[in-house]
Design a protein around this motif. Structure first.
Motif, PDB file in Angstrom:
ATOM      1  N   ALA A 324       0.848  -1.183   0.000  1.00 21.03           N
ATOM      2  CA  ALA A 324       0.000   0.000   0.000  1.00 21.03           C
ATOM      3  C   ALA A 324       0.886   1.236   0.000  1.00 21.03           C
ATOM      4  CB  ALA A 324      -0.907  -0.002   1.230  1.00 21.03           C
ATOM      5  N   LEU A 328      -3.926   6.712   3.926  1.00 23.27           N
ATOM      6  CA  LEU A 328      -4.981   5.709   3.751  1.00 23.27           C
ATOM      7  C   LEU A 328      -6.364   6.251   3.425  1.00 23.27           C
ATOM      8  CD1 LEU A 328      -6.878   5.652   6.541  1.00 23.27           C
ATOM      9  CD2 LEU A 328      -4.798   4.678   7.465  1.00 23.27           C
ATOM     10  N   TYR A 332      -4.436   6.151  -0.961  1.00 18.83           N
ATOM     11  CA  TYR A 332      -4.060   4.733  -0.975  1.00 18.83           C
ATOM     12  C   TYR A 332      -4.127   4.126  -2.381  1.00 18.83           C
ATOM     13  CZ  TYR A 332      -3.422   2.021   3.398  1.00 18.83           C
ATOM     14  OH  TYR A 332      -2.928   1.382   4.504  1.00 18.83           O
ATOM     15  N   SER A 380      -6.688   0.090  -0.708  1.00 18.63           N
ATOM     16  CA  SER A 380      -5.419  -0.631  -0.616  1.00 18.63           C
ATOM     17  C   SER A 380      -5.315  -1.309   0.737  1.00 18.63           C
ATOM     18  CB  SER A 380      -4.230   0.306  -0.861  1.00 18.63           C
ATOM     19  OG  SER A 380      -3.073  -0.437  -1.148  1.00 18.63           O
TER      20      SER A 380
END
Length: 539
Positions: A324, A328, A332, A380
Motif C-alpha cells: 500500500a 490511507l 491509498y 489498498s
C-alpha cells in the motif's frame, strides 16, 4: 508513528437517505431491453442489493445488517466451508468501541457476509508487561493504561490449526508516557508497536490461544528518542512492527514479512512448530530484526509505503509482494513486485531491484470513478487469497467513499469491504478486476458481447486524485477507437481481449454503478509502463 494513527477521526453521525417519486416519473416496473435480455440469459442470478453508503446502518445495534460494512485491512482465510475475513479495529463513528478487537465476518460465497463480532476480547496482558519491562530497562516510568491501536491481522491455516499475527500499537509518548495529543507533546516519539500471534483450531467457535510477542518495533538510535516537533517524521524506530504477512513456502519454510513507513519492509524466518522467530528476537541485536526487503526512498524514515502482503503463485514460480502506498483515507493505491525467493530480491515491472529504494510498478488499484457513482478512494492494504478448489485468486481491501458523498461530510469514513477477482497476465503479473466480485454466472463470453461502448480508465498515479473514465468503442469490423486504438481480437478460451498490442483479461462481472445493478463485461490489463488499464462495457 505513521498516519494510520489518524484512522478514526470522525464523530458518530448516521444519516438516512430517502427519495420521493414525482407523478410524472416513468414507470419503474417496465423492464429495459437490456434487463430482459439479462433475465433471459441468466434467469437465476440475483445481484447483491446492499448499499455502498452504509451510514444509516453503521451503529453496533445494527451490526447484523453490516455485510461488508466497516472493513479495514482485511485478511481472508478459508476453513473448508466458510471464508473468514478479519480486519483492523475501525468503524464508521467508532461503532466497534468497547466490544473487543479485530472485527471478523464469514461467507460461503464471497458476496454475502455475516458479521460475527470480534476475534479478541481484550488486549493480552503480555503487551503492557513487555512494554513496561522495556521502559524500566532504560529508566522510564511505567505506563499504567496505554492507549492502544489494534491493526491489520494476518490469518493463515497451518496444518489443522490457524495462526493470526496481529499488530498492537502503543500511542503514548516515550518520554512522559502520556497519550499522543498536542497538549501532551514532550518532544519525544510515540512508543513502540508489537506483533503478537494467537492460534485456533476452530474459527467457527472463535477460540484463540495467545502465544505472545513475535517482534516489536526496534531502534538503531539508542536512547535518543527526542523529536523536533510533531511534524518531524524521521522515525525513531527502524522497523515499525505492524502489518504482518505470514507465508509458508513450498519448501516448508515459515516467514513473517512486516513493517511500514519508517525504514521499510523486513522479513524474518519463523519456527514452523511454534510460529515464533526461528532465531531469538533481540531488540539490542540488529541481526535478529529481519532481512530488509524494500524501502521506497533510501535513507528516509518516512516511506509512505506499508501493508506488505506476500503470496506465492505456483503457476508462475514467483513470490509477489503487494504494498500500500501513501496515506490511507484518499490516496491509498496498491503496487506489486515479485521475486523468485521469499526473502528477495524483489523486482519492479521494469526489472529493477527495489531492495534499496525505488518506486514499484505495476499500479493495480488506485482511486477511481466510473460514471454514475461517486467512485472509490483509499483502496489498498490488501489481503490476497486463492480458492484452492477452483484455483481462482482474489484481492480484498477496503474502499472509502470520497468526502461529502451524498451530502455527508463524514462519508470518507465509510469503509466498505471489497473483494475483486485477480487474473494473471501471460508474463506473470497480477491484474485486479475493476468491478467487485459478485459471483457472476460463468457462462462463456462471446465476441458479440464485446461490441459497442465501454468506459476505460488508466490507473496513472495521481496523489489523492481519482482517475475517471473516457470512452472506448469496439466495432464489428474489429476496429477500436477512443481510449485505445487499433485492431482488436478476442480469445474466448483464454478470455483475452487484444487491442493493438495490448492484452486485456476479460471477465463477466456486475456493473455496480448501474441502477439497477446488472451484469456486464469488464477487462483489466497492464500498460507498457506498468499502469493498470480498466474497462467496463456500458452498452
Amino acid at each position: 508513528m505513521k498516519k494510520k494513527l489518524f484512522l478514526i477521526l470522525f464523530a458518530s453521525i448516521f444519516i438516512a437517505y430517502g427519495c420521493s417519486k414525482d407523478s410524472d416519473t416513468p414507470d419503474d416496473s417496465k423492464k429495459t431491453e437490456e434487463e430482459e435480455k439479462e433475465e433471459e440469459m441468466f434467469p437465476d442470478y440475483v445481484a447483491p442489493t446492499y448499499a455502498d453508503d452504509y451510514a444509516s446502518i453503521a451503529s453496533w445495534d445494527l451490526r447484523a445488517r453490516w455485510n461488508l460494512a466497516n472493513v479495514h485491512d482485511p485478511s481472508v482465510v478459508y476453513d473448508g466451508k466458510y471464508y473468514y475475513m478479519y480486519g483492523t479495529d475501525a468503524s464508521y463513528g467508532n461503532a466497534h468501541d468497547g466490544h473487543g478487537h479485530f472485527l471478523y465476518r464469514k461467507s460461503e460465497d464471497l458476496v454475502n457476509w455475516k458479521f460475527e463480532g470480534m476475534a479478541m476480547s481484550q488486549t493480552p496482558e503480555w503487551v503492557v508487561d513487555t512494554l513496561n519491562d522495556q521502559r524500566s530497562r532504560v529508566g522510564l516510568d511505567p505506563i499504567t493504561n496505554p492507549v492502544f491501536g489494534h491493526w491489520a491481522p494476518s490469518v493463515r491455516k497451518v496444518g489443522d490449526k490457524y495462526r493470526m499475527y496481529y499488530s498492537i500499537v502503543v500511542d503514548n509518548y516515550i518520554g512522559n508516557g502520556l497519550p499522543n495529543t498536542a497538549e501532551n507533546f514532550d518532544y519525544t516519539w510515540t512508543e513502540r508497536a508489537y506483533i503478537g500471534m494467537m492460534e485456533s483450531t476452530s474459527l467457527l467457535m472463535n477460540t484463540w490461544e495467545d502465544k505472545g510477542m513475535v517482534v516489536c518495533s526496534v531502534s538503531d538510535r539508542g536512547n535518543d528518542w527526542s523529536r523536533d516537533s510533531r511534524n518531524d517524521w524521521s522515525g525513531y524506530f527502524k522497523f515499525n512492527a505492524i502489518d504482518p504477512s505470514y507465508i509458508v513456502t513450498p519448501e516448508g519454510e515459515h516467514w513473517l514479512i512486516y513493517g511500514s513507513w519508517h525504514s521499510g519492509i523486513a522479513a524474518i524466518q519463523l519456527d514452523a512448530e511454534t510460529g515464533l522467530p526461528l532465531n531469538e528476537f533481540d531488540i539490542n541485536n540488529e541481526s535478529t530484526w529481519g532481512k530488509p526487503l524494500y524501502t521506497r526512498s533510501s535513507g528516509s524514515r518516512w516511506q509512505a509505503s506499508e501493508g506488505p502482503e506476500v503470496v506465492y503463485n505456483e503457476n508462475t514460480g514467483y513470490y509477489y509482494m503487494f504494498l500500500a502506498y501513501d496515506e490511507l483515507s484518499v490516496a491509498y493505491n496498491t503496487r506489486v513486485c515479485r521475486s523468485r525467493n521469499v526473502d528477495g530480491p524483489y523486482y519492479s515491472y521494469d526489472g529493477s531491484d527495489i531492495t534499496n529504494g525505488g518506486e514499484i510498478y505495476p499500479i493495480i488499484t488506485h482511486p477511481y470513478a466510473f460514471k454514475n457513482h461517486s467512485g472509490w478512494v483509499g483502496i489498498s492494504h490488501c489481503g490476497v487469497f486463492q480458492n484452492e478448489t477452483t484455483g481462482e485468486w482474489f484481492y480484498s481491501s477496503q474502499g472509502r467513499l470520497p468526502a461529502n458523498t451524498g451530502g455527508n461530510a463524514y462519508s470518507n469514513a465509510i469503509m466498505m469491504g471489497q473483494v475483486r477477482k485477480i487474473r494473471w497476465t501471460e508474463d506473470g503479473w497480477p491484474v485486479v478486476m475493476p468491478e467487485r466480485y459478485a459471483a457472476a454466472p460463468e457462462k462463456e463470453i462471446s465476441e458479440d458481447e464485446l461490441l459497442g461502448s465501454w468506459e476505460h480508465i488508466t490507473l496513472n498515479y495521481s496523489f489523492q486524485n481519482q482517475q475517471t473514465s473516457v470512452s472506448l468503442n469496439l466495432s464489428s469490423d474489429h476496429k477500436a477507437s477512443g481510449a485505445l486504438t487499433g485492431t482488436w481480437s478476442f480469445d474466448a478460451t483464454k478470455k483475452i481481449l487484444t487491442i493493438g498490442s495490448t492484452q486485456l483479461c476479460v471477465e463477466r462481472e456486475l456493473d455496480w454503478e448501474a441502477d439497477p445493478r446488472e451484469l456486464t463485461i469488464v477487462y483489466s490489463g497492464i500498460s507498457g509502463n506498468g499502469r493498470s488499464l480498466w474497462g467496463k462495457k456500458v452498452n
